[in-house]
Design an enzyme around this catalytic site. Sequence first.
Site, PDB file in Angstrom:
ATOM      1  N   GLY A 152     -11.129  38.399  33.562  1.00  0.00           N
ATOM      2  CA  GLY A 152     -12.107  38.573  32.495  1.00  0.00           C
ATOM      3  C   GLY A 152     -12.039  37.395  31.534  1.00  0.00           C
ATOM      4  N   ARG A 185     -13.791  26.306  29.884  1.00  0.00           N
ATOM      5  CA  ARG A 185     -14.309  26.766  31.172  1.00  0.00           C
ATOM      6  C   ARG A 185     -13.650  28.073  31.568  1.00  0.00           C
ATOM      7  NH1 ARG A 185     -18.816  24.087  33.036  1.00  0.00           N
ATOM      8  NH2 ARG A 185     -18.706  21.984  32.231  1.00  0.00           N
ATOM      9  N   ILE A 186     -14.422  28.916  32.212  1.00  0.00           N
ATOM     10  CA  ILE A 186     -13.875  30.145  32.776  1.00  0.00           C
ATOM     11  C   ILE A 186     -13.151  29.798  34.068  1.00  0.00           C
ATOM     12  CG2 ILE A 186     -14.473  32.386  33.743  1.00  0.00           C
ATOM     13  CD1 ILE A 186     -16.952  32.249  31.761  1.00  0.00           C
ATOM     14  N   LEU A 187     -11.903  30.244  34.178  1.00  0.00           N
ATOM     15  CA  LEU A 187     -11.084  29.936  35.349  1.00  0.00           C
ATOM     16  C   LEU A 187     -11.258  31.024  36.400  1.00  0.00           C
ATOM     17  CD1 LEU A 187      -7.928  28.836  33.357  1.00  0.00           C
ATOM     18  CD2 LEU A 187      -9.497  27.338  34.628  1.00  0.00           C
ATOM     19  N   HIS A 234      -7.067  31.536  21.646  1.00  0.00           N
ATOM     20  CA  HIS A 234      -8.409  31.965  21.242  1.00  0.00           C
ATOM     21  C   HIS A 234      -8.476  32.073  19.716  1.00  0.00           C
ATOM     22  CE1 HIS A 234     -12.309  33.803  21.669  1.00  0.00           C
ATOM     23  NE2 HIS A 234     -11.952  34.700  20.771  1.00  0.00           N
ATOM     24  N   ASN A 252      -3.907  31.254  27.287  1.00  0.00           N
ATOM     25  CA  ASN A 252      -5.048  30.664  26.585  1.00  0.00           C
ATOM     26  C   ASN A 252      -4.923  30.929  25.086  1.00  0.00           C
ATOM     27  OD1 ASN A 252      -7.832  29.555  26.402  1.00  0.00           O
ATOM     28  ND2 ASN A 252      -8.373  31.649  25.806  1.00  0.00           N
ATOM     29  N   ARG A 255     -18.975  26.308  41.593  1.00  0.00           N
ATOM     30  CA  ARG A 255     -17.857  26.733  40.751  1.00  0.00           C
ATOM     31  C   ARG A 255     -16.572  26.924  41.561  1.00  0.00           C
ATOM     32  NH1 ARG A 255     -16.984  28.880  35.691  1.00  0.00           N
ATOM     33  NH2 ARG A 255     -19.071  28.288  35.103  1.00  0.00           N
ATOM     34  N   ASP A 270      -6.572  36.499  32.536  1.00  0.00           N
ATOM     35  CA  ASP A 270      -6.904  37.246  33.755  1.00  0.00           C
ATOM     36  C   ASP A 270      -8.344  36.931  34.128  1.00  0.00           C
ATOM     37  OD1 ASP A 270      -8.497  38.797  32.113  1.00  0.00           O
ATOM     38  OD2 ASP A 270      -7.200  40.560  32.158  1.00  0.00           O
TER      39      ASP A 270
HETATM   40  N1  3YE Z   1     -10.950  32.000  32.105  1.00  0.00           N
HETATM   41  C1  3YE Z   1     -10.609  33.277  32.460  1.00  0.00           C
HETATM   42  N2  3YE Z   1     -10.131  34.173  31.539  1.00  0.00           N
HETATM   43  C2  3YE Z   1      -9.967  33.862  30.213  1.00  0.00           C
HETATM   44  N3  3YE Z   1     -11.054  30.447  30.237  1.00  0.00           N
HETATM   45  C3  3YE Z   1     -10.776  30.546  28.916  1.00  0.00           C
HETATM   46  C4  3YE Z   1     -10.311  31.816  28.614  1.00  0.00           C
HETATM   47  C5  3YE Z   1     -10.318  32.530  29.818  1.00  0.00           C
HETATM   48  C6  3YE Z   1     -10.797  31.644  30.807  1.00  0.00           C
HETATM   49  O1  3YE Z   1      -9.530  34.716  29.438  1.00  0.00           O
HETATM   50  N4  3YE Z   1     -10.739  33.667  33.741  1.00  0.00           N
HETATM   51  C7  3YE Z   1     -17.707  29.681  27.825  1.00  0.00           C
HETATM   52  C8  3YE Z   1     -16.375  30.208  28.231  1.00  0.00           C
HETATM   53  C9  3YE Z   1     -15.651  30.864  27.120  1.00  0.00           C
HETATM   54  C10 3YE Z   1     -18.494  29.324  29.051  1.00  0.00           C
HETATM   55  O2  3YE Z   1     -19.349  30.042  29.475  1.00  0.00           O
HETATM   56  N5  3YE Z   1     -18.190  28.178  29.657  1.00  0.00           N
HETATM   57  C11 3YE Z   1     -18.952  27.656  30.767  1.00  0.00           C
HETATM   58  C12 3YE Z   1     -19.213  26.214  30.512  1.00  0.00           C
HETATM   59  C13 3YE Z   1     -19.997  25.960  29.295  1.00  0.00           C
HETATM   60  C14 3YE Z   1     -20.385  24.500  29.253  1.00  0.00           C
HETATM   61  O3  3YE Z   1     -19.514  23.653  28.998  1.00  0.00           O
HETATM   62  O4  3YE Z   1     -21.528  24.196  29.529  1.00  0.00           O
HETATM   63  C15 3YE Z   1     -18.182  27.694  32.063  1.00  0.00           C
HETATM   64  O5  3YE Z   1     -18.638  27.110  33.034  1.00  0.00           O
HETATM   65  O6  3YE Z   1     -17.095  28.287  32.149  1.00  0.00           O
HETATM   66  C16 3YE Z   1     -10.950  29.399  28.007  1.00  0.00           C
HETATM   67  C17 3YE Z   1     -12.085  29.609  27.033  1.00  0.00           C
HETATM   68  C18 3YE Z   1     -13.357  29.975  27.709  1.00  0.00           C
HETATM   69  C19 3YE Z   1     -14.459  30.051  26.677  1.00  0.00           C
END
Ligand code: 3YE
Length: 192
Positions: A127, A77-79, A93, A91, A51, A125
């Site tokens: 989270g 993806r979580i950043l 939502h 972002n 990651r 952020d």
């Molecule tokens: N990253 C941070 N903070 C935020 N990304 C998003 C919003 C947001 C962000 O507020 N730091 C679902 C994520 C939720 C998840 O678990 N994704 C996995 C991959 C899932 C897959 O494709 O298999 C991952 O690796 O991150 C954008 C929305 C995030 C949605």
Amino acid sequence: MAALVEAASDPGYGAEVVAVGADREGAAGLKTAADAGIPVFCTPFSAYPDRSAWNSALAAEIAAHRPDLVVSAGFMRILGPEVLAGNTVINLHPALLPAFPGAHAVRDALAHGVKVTGATVHFVDEGVDTGPIIDQVAVRVEPGDDEAALHGRIKAVEQRMLVEAVGRLTRDGWRLDGRTVWTGKERAEENR
Ligand code: 3YE
């Protein structure tokens, strides 16, 4: 993303889309952007050992385009800190945060039986869906709504809200007062 590209084609909008990126080849937005003459990049998660390596590669791609603002729209993806450190990221939502964070916000809102949900644009952020809220718009749940129907109405609202929020942030700037974001004419210094 397409709504932002469309808005930014008007020079009066005040913001320019300098690049569009995705985490998977074949993402529809990459073609939309390329067709509009916008530089595109792709940083597939599976191409990196972990990651942190993926986040560093994504940060390098972003840095090459020197954006003032990074917009996550439909990016699931979580950043990590590698991306967040050098960038201001917002972002979209599909719920009224802090209700229904996470990847299944529309489904979760329906399952809970709420009568009103909506859309939020917020700063990112470390989270997930926890950052300071820039703007929100409510959407009523209608009798007979399923996830696709409700999500469709939320997306329409999200597009308008995002175009308006990016315009305000880039033209007028913002001020963070604790967790409260003031943009444009609302900025706290002008209200005091
Ligand atoms: N990253 C941070 N903070 C935020 N990304 C998003 C919003 C947001 C962000 O507020 N730091 C679902 C994520 C939720 C998840 O678990 N994704 C996995 C991959 C899932 C897959 O494709 O298999 C991952 O690796 O991150 C954008 C929305 C995030 C949605």
